[in-house]
Design a protein around this motif. Structure first.
Motif, short mmCIF file in Angstrom:
data_model
loop_
_atom_site.label_atom_id
_atom_site.label_comp_id
_atom_site.label_asym_id
_atom_site.label_seq_id
_atom_site.Cartn_x
_atom_site.Cartn_y
_atom_site.Cartn_z
N GLU A 198 -4.19 7.90 15.72
CA GLU A 198 -4.58 9.25 15.26
C GLU A 198 -4.34 9.42 13.75
O GLU A 198 -3.68 10.23 13.16
N GLY A 199 -4.64 8.41 13.07
CA GLY A 199 -4.83 8.23 11.44
C GLY A 199 -3.36 7.97 11.11
O GLY A 199 -3.19 8.13 9.74
N VAL A 250 0.96 -1.33 0.07
CA VAL A 250 0.07 -0.02 0.07
C VAL A 250 0.93 1.04 -0.07
O VAL A 250 1.65 1.30 0.85
N GLU A 251 0.57 2.14 -0.96
CA GLU A 251 1.56 3.32 -1.11
C GLU A 251 0.68 4.44 -1.20
O GLU A 251 -0.19 4.63 -2.03
N ASN A 252 1.22 5.60 -0.43
CA ASN A 252 0.69 6.96 -0.31
C ASN A 252 -0.92 6.84 -0.25
O ASN A 252 -1.50 7.69 -1.07
N LEU A 253 -1.36 6.07 0.53
CA LEU A 253 -3.02 5.97 0.66
C LEU A 253 -3.39 7.12 1.46
O LEU A 253 -3.12 7.60 2.61
N ASP A 274 -1.26 9.63 3.56
CA ASP A 274 0.24 9.00 3.14
C ASP A 274 0.49 7.87 4.01
O ASP A 274 1.49 7.74 4.65
N ILE A 275 -0.34 6.77 3.83
CA ILE A 275 -0.29 5.44 4.62
C ILE A 275 0.58 4.54 3.77
O ILE A 275 0.14 4.31 2.54
N ASN A 276 1.52 3.87 4.41
CA ASN A 276 2.36 3.08 3.64
C ASN A 276 2.45 1.80 4.59
O ASN A 276 3.07 1.91 5.50
N PHE A 277 2.27 0.57 3.78
CA PHE A 277 2.79 -0.52 4.54
C PHE A 277 2.49 -1.94 3.47
O PHE A 277 1.97 -1.67 2.31
N GLU A 315 -11.04 2.96 8.79
CA GLU A 315 -11.12 3.93 7.69
C GLU A 315 -9.79 3.71 6.77
O GLU A 315 -9.96 3.68 5.78
N ILE A 316 -8.87 3.28 7.19
CA ILE A 316 -7.62 2.93 6.30
C ILE A 316 -8.14 1.49 5.51
O ILE A 316 -7.65 1.28 4.40
N MET A 317 -8.79 0.53 6.35
CA MET A 317 -9.13 -0.61 5.44
C MET A 317 -10.16 -0.48 4.46
O MET A 317 -10.09 -0.71 3.24
N GLN A 318 -11.19 0.45 4.86
CA GLN A 318 -12.13 0.91 3.90
C GLN A 318 -11.60 1.71 2.61
O GLN A 318 -11.91 1.40 1.51
N GLY A 319 -10.37 2.42 3.02
CA GLY A 319 -9.92 3.15 2.10
C GLY A 319 -9.20 2.21 1.20
O GLY A 319 -9.14 2.58 -0.14
#
Length: 500
Positions: free
Chosen positions: A475-476, A265-268, A276-279, A299-303
């Motif tokens: 916190e996101g 997952v890149e720059n979510l 900017d979630i990356n894993f 929210e991250i998973m839904q995104g």
């Protein structure tokens, strides 16, 4: 000694059947003043039916119910509530478009005399006071559908507690709560106990039962198996009473060695807070996702699944770069999502087990856009058997299944697509200890076949027991990623609360 006192509730030799199927057979249960009494059993054991008979939702076929020494048979829950018996249901009973305060006063609104005009200011103030008494900081003017599942649950708990009931029935009250909210609830329960309030506590969380309860009554297959004083029993004995056999280790051993990176997952970007979630997740790996409620885990998973509008970023699935387009594209790419809200988002309650399992698998059970009934029935029956779903048959409506079996149907839907990546958001919420073990074994079997699993869970023992690595959200943002060997409850909580 409790044995010398008169029970506030006594249920004797209760029988109940639906469609000629025995659900309760000679069940007995009693509750003493100022006692917290756990009612335990696997999903489908009869706990909910017994509670519904007590509170007037169902009529008993046979038996007696005594309340404060008098034989009773409530006609409906409102009558039971008026008599002093309040129930907090496992499934939310809120009205989404109304505010927190309006839901708090639902059915007992404060009005100006006999007019239809509401005392809104008064209701807002009283709701705020009741929530603060439980240690809940929640705006009473907030619309309930904008609240998290945990916040909605706390509104229902505060509402029931505020009625000054003599008996409080709590059906899985902590299933959607954070550790902080659970601690606040336990403090309230201890206060109520000191005031002489009796609590029937239904939960599958053994740690809570042994911490908070005085006695445990176990049901199995609609029968009373026994009642034990909490100080005279242990985890293993209660599990054996529930399932009729030794369960073995609580979490099956993880033997899979994760392989190459399956999902990156890149720059979510999900919203203004989650950016900017990356894993990454490896082939055959279980990546646990921990964090406090409201941290942004769901929210991250839904995104990344494409279920939240405006989500942007890229996924690399087995090295192939894919834009985030929506759930339909994610399913096509081999990504499944078991939602935390099985009744609101995971299932169509009025449809059958067959129809629910077939929904994301229409291509598999059709030919040239025409449904192939025999192919569908064979496909569904195979999953029912594989997941050991307790049902009268594939045509049984999902709403009539127990919570654990409903959860298995949700899992079954996504197993059908033969996913490369399976997102599990609170996969064992409201599920009994036996069914939990079965879900864990399914997870292990999937990873043995190379499936990558992302598991969001509020239960730290589950996160620690099943994960190869643990991603902590605060916190996101990703606060930490811990290997199985280094992870502890202390380290996870420190990262989840913004510490080092």
């Amino acid at each position: 000694m409790t044995e010398e006192r008169t029970p506030i509730i006594k249920m004797a030799d209760i029988h109940k059947s639906f469609f000629n199927v025995n659900v309760l057979t000679g069940v007995s249960f009693d509750l003493y003043p100022g006692e917290i009494h756990a009612l335990m059993g696997e999903n489908g054991a009869g706990k909910s039916t017994l509670i519904k008979i007590l509170t007037g939702i169902h009529n008993k076929d046979k038996g007696q119910i005594f309340y404060k020494g008098n034989e009773i048979a409530f006609k409906n829950p409102k009558e039971a509530e008026k008599a002093g018996i309040a129930i907090i249901h496992q499934e939310l009973n809120t009205v989404p478009p109304l505010t927190v305060a309006e839901n708090f006063f639902l059915g007992k609104e404060a009005t100006y005399g006999r007019t239809p005009f509401l005392k809104n200011k008064e209701m807002i103030e009283q709701a705020e006071q009741a929530l603060k008494a439980l240690g809940i900081q929640l705006d009473p003017k907030k619309v309930i559908e904008d609240c998290s599942v945990g916040e909605q649950q706390m509104v229902e708990i505060a509402r029931a507690v505020s009625q000054k009931s003599e008996v409080l029935i709590m059906d899985e009250p902590t299933a959607a709560l954070t550790d902080r909210e659970i601690e606040a609830l336990f403090k309230v329960m201890e206060q109520l106990k000191k005031q002489g309030v009796s609590i029937v506590y239904v939960s599958h969380r053994m740690e809570e039962i042994f911490r908070m309860c005085d006695r445990i009554t176990v049901l199995r297959d609609g029968q009373s198996i026994g009642t034990k004083n909490i100080k005279e029993t242990n985890f293993e004995e209660i599990v054996k009473m529930m399932v009729g056999r030794e369960l073995g280790e609580r979490f099956p051993q993880r033997t899979v060695q994760p392989g190459d990176v399956r999902l990156k997952v890149e720059n979510l970007d999900v919203d203004d807070r989650i950016k900017d979630i990356n894993f990454e997740v490896r082939k055959g790996e279980i990546l646990g996702v921990a964090g406090l409620m409201g941290a942004g885990r769901t929210e991250i998973m839904q995104g990344l699944f494409g279920a939240r509008k405006g989500s942007k970023g890229f996924l690399y699935l087995d090295g192939q770069k894919l834009p985030i387009k929506g759930p339909k594209q994610s399913i096509k790419n081999g990504i499944g999502f078991v939602t935390e809200d099985r009744k609101g988002q995971g299932l169509v309650l009025g449809l059958s087990v067959r129809e629910n399992i077939s929904l994301p698998n229409l291509k598999k059970v059709s030919s040239s856009s025409v449904m192939q009934r025999k192919k569908e029935e064979s496909f569904v029956d195979e999953l029912i058997e594989k997941l050991r779903i307790k049902t009268s048959g594939r045509e049984q409506t999902v709403k009539s299944l127990s919570g654990g079996n409903q959860q298995k149907v949700v899992v079954g839907k996504w197993l059908g697509i033969e996913p490369k990546v399976l997102i599990l958001d609170e996969p064992t919420r409201g599920v009994d200890v036996g069914a939990k073990k079965e879900i864990y074994e399914i997870m292990n079997k999937l990873t043995e076949n190379g499936v990558s699993i992302i598991m969001v869970s509020s239960e730290l023992p589950e996160i620690l027991g099943m994960s190869d690595r643990i991603m902590v959200i605060h916190e996101g943002k990703i606060a930490a990623i811990l290997n199985r060997e280094e992870a502890t409850q202390e380290k996870i909580m420190a990262a989840a609360t913004g510490g080092n």
